[in-house]
Scaffold this motif. Structure first.
Motif, PDB file in Angstrom:
ATOM      1  N   MET A 532     -41.150  11.380   2.233  1.00 29.00           N
ATOM      2  CA  MET A 532     -40.093  10.544   2.801  1.00 29.00           C
ATOM      3  C   MET A 532     -40.351  10.290   4.289  1.00 29.00           C
ATOM      4  SD  MET A 532     -36.755  12.113   0.853  1.00 29.00           S
ATOM      5  CE  MET A 532     -35.645  10.970   1.620  1.00 29.00           C
ATOM      6  N   THR A 533     -40.907  11.262   4.982  1.00 31.44           N
ATOM      7  CA  THR A 533     -41.282  11.045   6.381  1.00 31.44           C
ATOM      8  C   THR A 533     -42.362   9.973   6.490  1.00 31.44           C
ATOM      9  OG1 THR A 533     -40.736  13.335   6.897  1.00 31.44           O
ATOM     10  CG2 THR A 533     -42.134  12.169   8.461  1.00 31.44           C
ATOM     11  N   THR A 534     -43.309  10.007   5.566  1.00 27.34           N
ATOM     12  CA  THR A 534     -44.342   8.967   5.548  1.00 27.34           C
ATOM     13  C   THR A 534     -43.734   7.587   5.327  1.00 27.34           C
ATOM     14  OG1 THR A 534     -45.921  10.583   4.668  1.00 27.34           O
ATOM     15  CG2 THR A 534     -46.485   8.257   4.442  1.00 27.34           C
ATOM     16  N   ASP A 566     -32.962   8.300  16.118  1.00 25.06           N
ATOM     17  CA  ASP A 566     -32.551   7.524  14.952  1.00 25.06           C
ATOM     18  C   ASP A 566     -32.047   8.434  13.839  1.00 25.06           C
ATOM     19  OD1 ASP A 566     -35.959   6.908  13.751  1.00 25.06           O
ATOM     20  OD2 ASP A 566     -34.896   8.739  14.324  1.00 25.06           O
ATOM     21  N   SER A 567     -31.505   9.573  14.242  1.00 26.09           N
ATOM     22  CA  SER A 567     -31.090  10.546  13.230  1.00 26.09           C
ATOM     23  C   SER A 567     -29.814  10.159  12.526  1.00 26.09           C
ATOM     24  CB  SER A 567     -30.909  11.921  13.887  1.00 26.09           C
ATOM     25  OG  SER A 567     -29.920  11.841  14.901  1.00 26.09           O
ATOM     26  N   ASP A 568     -29.087   9.173  13.084  1.00 29.73           N
ATOM     27  CA  ASP A 568     -27.809   8.824  12.477  1.00 29.73           C
ATOM     28  C   ASP A 568     -27.801   7.426  11.900  1.00 29.73           C
ATOM     29  OD1 ASP A 568     -26.689  11.244  13.033  1.00 29.73           O
ATOM     30  OD2 ASP A 568     -25.864  10.625  14.967  1.00 29.73           O
ATOM     31  N   ASP A 569     -28.965   6.751  11.810  1.00 28.62           N
ATOM     32  CA  ASP A 569     -28.952   5.407  11.258  1.00 28.62           C
ATOM     33  C   ASP A 569     -28.837   5.474   9.745  1.00 28.62           C
ATOM     34  OD1 ASP A 569     -31.628   5.543  10.079  1.00 28.62           O
ATOM     35  OD2 ASP A 569     -32.306   5.622  12.151  1.00 28.62           O
ATOM     36  N   ALA A 570     -28.651   4.309   9.136  1.00 25.43           N
ATOM     37  CA  ALA A 570     -28.391   4.257   7.691  1.00 25.43           C
ATOM     38  C   ALA A 570     -29.568   4.772   6.896  1.00 25.43           C
ATOM     39  CB  ALA A 570     -28.058   2.814   7.288  1.00 25.43           C
ATOM     40  N   SER A 572     -31.888   7.005   7.748  1.00 26.51           N
ATOM     41  CA  SER A 572     -32.001   8.463   7.834  1.00 26.51           C
ATOM     42  C   SER A 572     -30.939   9.143   6.983  1.00 26.51           C
ATOM     43  CB  SER A 572     -31.877   8.911   9.294  1.00 26.51           C
ATOM     44  OG  SER A 572     -32.937   8.390  10.074  1.00 26.51           O
ATOM     45  N   ARG A 573     -29.709   8.627   7.048  1.00 24.97           N
ATOM     46  CA  ARG A 573     -28.650   9.230   6.220  1.00 24.97           C
ATOM     47  C   ARG A 573     -28.972   9.085   4.746  1.00 24.97           C
ATOM     48  NH1 ARG A 573     -25.394   6.477   9.920  1.00 24.97           N
ATOM     49  NH2 ARG A 573     -24.942   4.887   8.345  1.00 24.97           N
ATOM     50  N   LEU A 574     -29.483   7.919   4.344  1.00 24.90           N
ATOM     51  CA  LEU A 574     -29.821   7.716   2.940  1.00 24.90           C
ATOM     52  C   LEU A 574     -30.928   8.652   2.494  1.00 24.90           C
ATOM     53  CD1 LEU A 574     -29.432   6.097   0.359  1.00 24.90           C
ATOM     54  CD2 LEU A 574     -31.024   4.391   1.251  1.00 24.90           C
ATOM     55  N   MET A 575     -31.923   8.837   3.344  1.00 29.52           N
ATOM     56  CA  MET A 575     -33.024   9.734   2.978  1.00 29.52           C
ATOM     57  C   MET A 575     -32.555  11.178   2.890  1.00 29.52           C
ATOM     58  SD  MET A 575     -36.374   8.267   4.990  1.00 29.52           S
ATOM     59  CE  MET A 575     -37.236   6.810   4.387  1.00 29.52           C
ATOM     60  N   ARG A 576     -31.691  11.589   3.820  1.00 28.26           N
ATOM     61  CA  ARG A 576     -31.184  12.965   3.764  1.00 28.26           C
ATOM     62  C   ARG A 576     -30.379  13.196   2.490  1.00 28.26           C
ATOM     63  NH1 ARG A 576     -30.029  12.098   9.325  1.00 28.26           N
ATOM     64  NH2 ARG A 576     -27.832  11.779   8.831  1.00 28.26           N
ATOM     65  N   GLN A 579     -32.767  13.399  -0.494  1.00 26.10           N
ATOM     66  CA  GLN A 579     -33.441  14.691  -0.543  1.00 26.10           C
ATOM     67  C   GLN A 579     -32.491  15.809  -0.971  1.00 26.10           C
ATOM     68  OE1 GLN A 579     -35.432  15.604   3.097  1.00 26.10           O
ATOM     69  NE2 GLN A 579     -36.344  17.508   2.348  1.00 26.10           N
ATOM     70  N   SER A 580     -31.254  15.741  -0.501  1.00 26.58           N
ATOM     71  CA  SER A 580     -30.279  16.764  -0.897  1.00 26.58           C
ATOM     72  C   SER A 580     -29.966  16.675  -2.381  1.00 26.58           C
ATOM     73  CB  SER A 580     -29.002  16.601  -0.070  1.00 26.58           C
ATOM     74  OG  SER A 580     -28.000  17.496  -0.493  1.00 26.58           O
ATOM     75  N   ASP A 581     -29.792  15.452  -2.908  1.00 29.96           N
ATOM     76  CA  ASP A 581     -29.519  15.291  -4.339  1.00 29.96           C
ATOM     77  C   ASP A 581     -30.676  15.803  -5.180  1.00 29.96           C
ATOM     78  OD1 ASP A 581     -27.055  14.193  -3.796  1.00 29.96           O
ATOM     79  OD2 ASP A 581     -27.790  12.124  -3.801  1.00 29.96           O
ATOM     80  N   ALA A 582     -31.892  15.494  -4.761  1.00 20.27           N
ATOM     81  CA  ALA A 582     -33.055  15.960  -5.515  1.00 20.27           C
ATOM     82  C   ALA A 582     -33.164  17.474  -5.466  1.00 20.27           C
ATOM     83  CB  ALA A 582     -34.321  15.305  -4.967  1.00 20.27           C
TER      84      ALA A 582
END
Length: 909
Positions: A532-534, A566-570, A572-576, A579-582
């Motif tokens: 996801m970082t990539t 950019d830790s609070d943009d859409a 980043s939130r979607l990726m977090r 990852q949490s759901d997975a």
């Protein structure tokens, strides 16, 4: 004459009416004689049974342990049966003569007529005379009776039976309604009678796993409950010595376990509706009526016809599904309509949680599949929370395909299409790939090497999945060549990186789903985070390339914000969240996040400098809208301060008037008899009619010693100065209101009716302040605040209707979060209207409060006043005023309008 044998003579057979009656009478008489003869043999067994029944009525056998109770009953029963059998075996059978004699005695027949019917003449030759004699005797026989059995009892024996019967009746009367249950418990060991207290029971129903919820407690011994199918009943029973059991409705796997000597637990699976009974020792401990909701298969169907998305190449899958306990999984199974390909393309459709009823349209991108452009047959497959499955009817449509304009890309897509359908073998496909490689420009080294690799794999028998890998490689090259034709090489490379990173993320998610619980390990989560970082880095490079191109073309640039984080943009939130759901095993949620991520990256790949210019305009419009909302809030805040000033001046004057009234009352004050009626009504807190007040002002002019203002000169001067400052402030706010209305009209194209109303009401405030009319100013100020609240709602609706945050701004989720680019990340979903929603929430929160935050009441409730709780002297003063009003109402010389008003007023007292 001699006595005939006991058989019916031939001369009697012709007497059919008498013969039939006589036959029935003899059968009855035989049973009566048998009963009378059997009594001596049965009297001892009957006495034993009667004595045991008497013991049961006084609850003696039930008090014994069940084993001794059963042994005692067996002994009494076996003894009584043995004596009865032995006595009955010795009974003599009644002879025909005894039977006829019994009938003659019971029927009171004289001269033994039945014996005459059996006789015959002693000498022959007299048969005709005998027949006439027999016929005459038969005609004289009337009704034949047998009577009831009359056992021959001795006097002492008769007294004994009477005493036993009386004692049984007395014991039954004492037992009352419990007598039947006592007798039943006495003769059936292991049962309790009605006098034994029912055991204590606690029961509850645990809902099945597919219908989570709190346990349903069954209160009392009777009741109703509605539960899903498969729920598990648990009941704990205390105070019963033998095992209870469940009966009634459909119960699966019922069992009972002993907790101790008198405590038991029951379990059972409830599968059907009906009455559920808990029985123990012959009695019903509890009964409940249960309504079991059957667990049915999901109801899944197409909500429309699947097909191609309008102006796109995505596949639209309209679906609807319903199940009482929720749907956990939904997917579309797609099969090729024609051909021998047995492959099934399974497309998961994300659901929001476990909906009981839901519908929607899934838009997956299936253009990369080799079946694109072919007729396919799709079926929806749903799985309920309880594990039940259901399929919808099949729907046929053409699988959408992406349109390519680059000739080599079109050739590659056609080649992979034939290879995927099996219309071309691997060797021929390899030759075609090598031919297309030669047609590529020499500077496209990456594409050339990729196609050479795919051609080599097709001819290598040691590569098991060469066909699948070739399909993927040729698709990536085709998209790359199409991007070069549409944009430039740098953009095509950035899009290629994004697609590769996105495919890696999806592959990792699929891998974690296949592993199940093993996919939640730290290593798997770290690998997902790395991929996801990539992807995030690839998107950032695409955004930088887009910004550089826009700067070279001289286009408008959106504000990226002052904060580089950019830790609070859409994105980043979607990726977090993905990852949490997975990591937590929420596969459906992770797939839904992945589809959102796909849509976001698709917009990023297709973004142009013109989109950046549109975003810049939208961000500017958002900033203007936010400034207008801030101006409106400042306007409300300053208007509230003016209302506070008016209320403080009125409160000070009211307190001084109240103190003067109390002092005047304490000193005797003005005589109530000489006080005007309007003033009396004011003392009671009532507003007099306008006509009455004007008339009494003309009749009773204001005394010369009453000062027009109760305030001292210093306080009055301070209030005058404050009133002048408020007037100047109100004039400035009036100007701000007009300017704000003009700005809103420029931005949204429409005037706000609330600001227009506030303009008119502000004029009233200024007029009231200039004439020192604080009461009128207070009412006008409150109306201005209502107008401004209405204007706030209208402003939010107007700005939402203008859609300042939708459209192109959602293309770039990595726009800055801080500085002046407020909520560019939020705009992708909510259109940048978070401030609007916040304002509306604040207005709703304050809708029941005054501008100072004090809660408003209705009528006389929760009134915010500066008054004090009336003391005893105040209440006495009010009663005195009321008596004076009644006195004036009785005075018919007063004006009729005043009398009518007093009549209506005093009727309520």
């Amino acid at each position: 004459m001699t006595t005939a044998p006991a058989t019916q003579p031939s001369n009697v057979k012709n007497l059919l009416p008498l013969g039939s009656r006589l036959s029935r009478a003899r059968r009855r008489a035989r049973w009566v004689l048998l009963a009378e003869n059997a009594w001596p043999a049965l009297r001892l067994p009957v006495a034993m049974v009667g004595g045991y029944a008497l013991a049961g009525l006084v609850r003696l056998p039930q008090s014994l342990p069940d084993s001794l109770h059963a042994l005692l009953l067996a002994g009494v029963a076996s003894s009584a049966i043995a004596l009865a059998i032995r006595g009955l075996a010795r009974l003599p059978r009644p002879t025909p003569l005894q039977i006829d004699q019994r009938i003659e005695r019971a029927s009171h027949l004289p001269f033994q007529p039945l014996l005459t019917l059996h006789d015959h003449p002693a000498e022959p030759g007299h048969d005709s005379v005998w027949k006439q004699h027999a016929a005459r005797v038969a005609a004289q026989i009337g009704n034949l009776r047998t009577g009831w059995p009359h056992p021959r009892l001795k006097s002492k024996e008769r007294i004994g039976w009477v005493v036993l019967g009386a004692v049984l009746l007395a014991a039954g009367a004492i037992a009352g309604s419990s007598a039947p249950s006592r007798l039943y418990a006495a003769f059936v060991p292991g049962t309790d009678d009605a006098d034994v207290p029912l055991p204590q029971i606690q029961a509850w129903i645990d809902l099945p796993d597919y219908a989570p919820g709190a346990p349903v407690f069954l209160e009392g011994r009777h009741g109703n409950a509605s539960i899903p199918q498969g729920a598990r009943l648990t009941a704990t029973i205390t105070g019963v010595s033998s095992a209870p059991y469940l009966t009634g409705t459909d119960i699966g796997r019922p069992d009972a376990h002993a907790l101790d000597r008198k405590s038991w637990t029951l379990h059972g699976i409830l599968n059907g509706s009906g009455d559920l009974l808990v029985r123990a020792r012959g009695r019903t401990v509890a009964d409940w009526h249960l309504s079991v909701q059957p667990d049915l298969a999901p109801d899944v169907a197409w909500e429309g016809k699947p097909g191609q998305e309008k102006d796109g190449w995505r596949t639209t899958l309209p679906w609807k599904v319903a199940q009482a306990h929720g749907i956990t999984e939904l997917q579309a199974e797609i099969r090729l309509k024609k051909g021998n390909d047995p492959r099934v393309l399974r497309v998961p459709i994300p659901l929001n949680g476990r909906p009981h009823q839901a519908h929607g349209v899934a838009t997956p991108d299936l253009s990369a599949d080799s079946w694109a452009g072919e007729e396919v047959e799709a079926t929806l497959f749903a799985t309920s929370a309880s594990g039940l499955h259901a399929r919808s009817q099949a729907s046929t449509f053409k699988l959408p395909e992406r349109v390519f304009h680059d000739p080599i890309a079109k050739a590659l897509v056609a080649l992979r299409h034939r290879l995927g359908l099996g219309e071309e073998n691997r060797l021929a496909a390899s030759d075609d790939l090598r031919a297309l490689t030669e047609a590529l420009p020499s500077q496209e080294t990456g594409a050339i090497l990729t196609l050479d690799l795919a051609a080599s794999m097709l001819t290598d028998p040691d590569v098991p999945d060469a066909k699948e890998q070739t399909l993927g490689l040729t698709w990536a090259v085709a998209l790359y060549l199409e991007d070069i034709r549409r944009e430039d090489r740098e953009t095509a490379l950035a899009n290629l990186d994004i697609r590769a990173a996105q495919a890696a993320v999806q592959a990792q998610l699929d891998h974690m789903r296949q592993l199940g619980r093993a996919g939640h390990t730290t290593e798997e989560q770290e690998e997902l985070a790395r991929r996801m970082t990539t992807l995030r880095e690839a998107l950032s490079r695409r955004l930088q390339s887009l910004m550089q191109r826009a700067m070279m073309e001289g286009g408008a640039m959106p504000d990226m914000g002052q904060n580089g984080s950019d830790s609070d943009d859409a994105l980043s939130r979607l990726m977090r969240r993905l990852q949490s759901d997975a990591a937590n095993g929420h596969g459906e949620d992770a797939m839904r996040r992945l589809q959102e991520l796909e849509s976001m990256t698709e917009r990023m790949r297709n973004a142009t400098p013109e989109d950046l210019a549109n975003i810049a305009k939208q961000l500017q419009a958002q900033a203007e809208a936010q400034a207008q909302r801030g101006a409106l809030r400042d306007l409300v805040k300053n208007q509230t301060k003016l209302l506070d000033h008016v209320q403080s001046r009125l409160g000070a004057k009211q307190r001084i008037l109240s103190e003067n009234d109390q002092n005047a009352d304490a000193a005797g004050g003005q005589d109530l008899a000489n006080m005007p009626t309007s003033e009396l009504l004011r003392r009671l807190g009532l507003k007099p009619p306008p006509g009455m007040e004007q008339t009494q002002q003309q009749e009773a002019p204001l005394p010369q010693d009453v000062t027009p203002s109760p305030l001292d000169p210093a306080t009055q001067a301070a209030q005058d100065d404050q009133r002048r400052d408020d007037h100047a402030t109100q004039r400035a706010l009036h100007r701000v209101d007009r300017l704000l209305n003009d700005d809103v009209k420029t931005l949204t194209g429409k005037n706000l009716e609330g600001l227009t109303k506030a303009d008119a009401d502000m004029k009233k405030v200024r007029h009231a302040l200039s004439h020192a009319q604080d009461i009128e100013a207070q009412a006008a100020e409150q109306q201005v605040l209502k107008d401004l609240a209405e204007a706030g709602q209208q402003m939010s609706q107007a700005q939402k209707g203008k859609s300042h945050g939708g459209g192109p701004i959602a293309l770039l989720p990595t726009m800055g979060k801080g500085g002046h680019s407020q909520g560019a990340a939020k705009a992708g979903k909510n259109g940048g209207d978070q401030d609007d929603e916040g304002d509306e929430a604040q207005q709703d929160k304050k809708s029941d409060r005054d501008p100072l935050g004090r809660k408003l009441g209705k009528g006389n409730q929760d009134m915010d006043t500066d008054g004090q709780i009336p003391e005893a002297n105040s209440r006495d003063r009010a009663r005195e005023i009321e008596r004076e009003l009644r006195h004036r109402d009785s005075d018919r010389t007063r004006p009729q309008s005043e009398l009518d008003y007093l009549d209506r007023l005093l009727k309520s007292y």
